[in-house]
Design a protein around this motif. Structure first.
Motif, short mmCIF file in Angstrom:
data_model
loop_
_atom_site.label_atom_id
_atom_site.label_comp_id
_atom_site.label_asym_id
_atom_site.label_seq_id
_atom_site.Cartn_x
_atom_site.Cartn_y
_atom_site.Cartn_z
N GLU A 12 0.94 -1.36 0.11
CA GLU A 12 0.05 0.04 -0.06
C GLU A 12 0.90 1.28 0.13
OE1 GLU A 12 -2.48 -0.32 3.15
OE2 GLU A 12 -3.91 -1.74 2.41
N GLU A 13 1.80 1.21 0.87
CA GLU A 13 2.73 2.59 0.81
C GLU A 13 3.64 2.46 -0.45
OE1 GLU A 13 4.59 5.84 2.73
OE2 GLU A 13 2.67 4.64 2.88
N ALA A 14 4.06 1.66 -0.95
CA ALA A 14 4.65 1.46 -2.31
C ALA A 14 3.73 2.08 -3.62
CB ALA A 14 5.02 0.06 -2.61
N ALA A 15 2.43 1.77 -3.34
CA ALA A 15 1.64 2.06 -4.48
C ALA A 15 1.22 3.81 -4.32
CB ALA A 15 0.07 1.60 -4.18
N ALA A 67 -2.52 -2.90 -4.14
CA ALA A 67 -1.96 -1.51 -4.85
C ALA A 67 -3.04 -0.93 -5.58
CB ALA A 67 -0.78 -2.14 -5.66
N THR A 68 -3.60 -1.67 -6.65
CA THR A 68 -4.57 -1.15 -7.31
C THR A 68 -5.74 -0.38 -6.77
OG1 THR A 68 -4.15 -2.69 -9.09
CG2 THR A 68 -6.20 -1.39 -9.30
N GLU A 73 -4.63 5.04 -10.20
CA GLU A 73 -3.92 5.44 -11.40
C GLU A 73 -2.69 4.95 -11.74
OE1 GLU A 73 -3.57 8.61 -8.14
OE2 GLU A 73 -4.68 6.40 -8.62
N VAL A 74 -2.20 4.33 -10.92
CA VAL A 74 -0.61 3.68 -10.98
C VAL A 74 -0.79 2.48 -11.79
CG1 VAL A 74 1.13 2.76 -9.66
CG2 VAL A 74 0.25 4.90 -8.92
N GLU A 75 0.36 2.39 -12.94
CA GLU A 75 0.46 1.14 -13.51
C GLU A 75 1.12 0.08 -12.65
OE1 GLU A 75 3.37 -0.59 -17.10
OE2 GLU A 75 3.16 1.73 -16.97
N VAL A 76 0.48 -1.04 -12.46
CA VAL A 76 0.95 -1.87 -11.49
C VAL A 76 1.50 -3.27 -12.11
CG1 VAL A 76 0.85 -3.41 -9.47
CG2 VAL A 76 -0.29 -1.09 -9.58
N GLY A 77 2.53 -3.98 -12.40
CA GLY A 77 3.00 -5.06 -12.81
C GLY A 77 3.69 -5.99 -11.54
N SER A 78 3.76 -7.14 -12.08
CA SER A 78 4.01 -8.10 -11.10
C SER A 78 5.12 -9.18 -11.64
CB SER A 78 2.93 -8.87 -10.59
OG SER A 78 2.03 -9.53 -11.33
#
Length: 290
Positions: A12-15, A67-68, A73-78
C-alpha cells in the motif's frame, strides 16, 4: 511480497509512493521453492488450485489488487522470480527508483523486530530502501537524521524530495555528545583545552546549518526546522519519529567501523522507529519503478 501482513502494508505504501513519483509499481515475489527440487504443482490428491506455484501466484495477485485499490492511477506489474529473497531483491534494486519492503516477513524468528531480509536489503540495496514498520501518518514532518558527514548528503536530498512529494515540511535533527562532537579551535592558543561555555553546541549548530545549505533555494516551498540536540542519536531520532510521516537516515555515518555497510544508528531505527524508515546509501538510480 511474501504474503505477510507487513508485506501487504508495504504494498500500500509503495502504491502511494509510485503515485507521488508518477512511476510504475513492480510487485516481486522471490520463489525459492523452484530451487529446492520439490513439486510445484498441485498434489494428485488435492484441488487443482493447490500447489506452491499457485500459492505464489495468489500472493502476487492479492498484492496487485491491494495496490490498485490504494492508487488506481498507478501502473502495477508483477513477477514471480525463482531464487532466494536476498539475491532476488538486491538484483531488482539495481533498476528501481525506490524499494519498499515490510519490516517482518513470514520466515525467521518471531521475536525479531525486523527480519534479516530487510536488514540485508537496507545494507546492500542499490537504491533507497523504505521499510514500513508502522502505519504511516498523514501529517507531521519528514524527519531526517543529519550527522554532518559527506555520507549523509544523499539522505538530506532524499528527505527534501520526499517532503515535496508528500506536501510536508522537513525536520532536520542532529544529535551530538562530547564524545562525537569535534571542539572548535580554542580562542586562546596558549590554553588548548579552554573553551567558552556553549562553544561545542554553537559549533554543532553551524555544522547542521552547513549540511543543509542550499536546500532552501532548491526546495523553496518546503518548510524546514533545524534541531541540534545534545544527547544519544538513537534515542533522539526514535523519540522524534513518533510524530513524523517518515524517517530518513543514511546507511553509514561519521562514527563506527568503516567496514560496515549499515551503521548502528540505521539498524536501531529499523528496529525501533515509530514510522516508516528510508535508508539511503547513495544517490539512488535512474530507475522508474517503485
Amino acid at each position: 511480497m511474501d504474503g505477510s501482513a507487513s508485506a501487504l502494508a508495504a504494498v500500500e505504501e509503495a502504491a502511494r509512493e509510485a503515485r507521488w513519483r508518477r512511476a510504475a509499481l513492480r510487485v516481486v515475489h522471490a520463489f525459492i521453492w523452484a530451487r529446492m527440487k520439490v513439486s510445484l504443482g498441485p498434489p494428485s490428491y488435492g484441488p487443482p488450485e493447490g500447489g506452491l506455484r499457485n500459492m505464489a501466484d495468489r500472493l502476487v495477485a492479492e498484492a496487485v489488487e491491494r495496490a490498485t485499490a490504494t492508487a488506481p492511477e498507478v501502473e502495477v506489474g508483477s513477477v514471480v522470480v525463482p531464487g532466494e529473497p536476498l539475491t532476488v531483491l538486491e538484483t531488482e534494486s539495481q533498476e528501481a527508483e525506490l524499494m519498499v519492503v515490510g519490516s517482518r516477513g513470514t520466515g525467521g524468528f518471531v521475536g525479531l523486530l525486523v527480519g534479516s531480509t530487510t536488514v540485508h536489503l537496507a545494507a546492500h540495496g542499490r537504491c533507497p530502501v523504505l521499510v514500513v514498520r508502522e502505519a504511516p501518518r498523514a501529517d507531521g514532518p519528514v524527519l531526517v537524521g543529519v550527522d554532518c558527514s559527506p555520507a549523509s548528503e544523499a539522505a538530506v536530498d532524499f528527505a527534501f524530495a520526499e517532503a515535496v512529494l508528500r506536501g510536508a515540511g522537513v525536520l532536520a535533527l542532529h544529535a551530538w555528545t562530547s564524545w562525537n562532537a569535534p571542539l572548535p579551535p580554542p580562542q586562546d592558543p596558549s590554553m588548548p583545552y579552554a573553551h567558552p561555555a556553549g562553544a561545542a553546541a554553537e559549533a554543532e549548530e553551524r555544522l547542521l546549518a552547513a549540511a543543509l545549505a542550499g536546500r532552501r533555494e532548491t526546495y523553496p516551498g518546503v518548510p524546514v526546522e533545524h534541531r541540534a540536540v545534545r544527547g544519544d542519536t538513537r534515542q533522539a531520532l526514535i523519540e522524534a519519529s513518533g510524530s513524523a510521516r517518515i524517517l530518513v537516515v543514511g546507511a553509514r555515518g561519521r562514527g563506527g567501523f568503516k567496514g560496515l555497510l549499515l551503521g548502528s544508528v540505521s539498524q536501531a531505527m529499523l528496529h525501533h522507529a515509530h514510522c516508516p524508515v528510508a535508508v539511503v546509501r547513495g544517490g539512488g538510480t535512474a530507475g522508474t519503478d517503485t
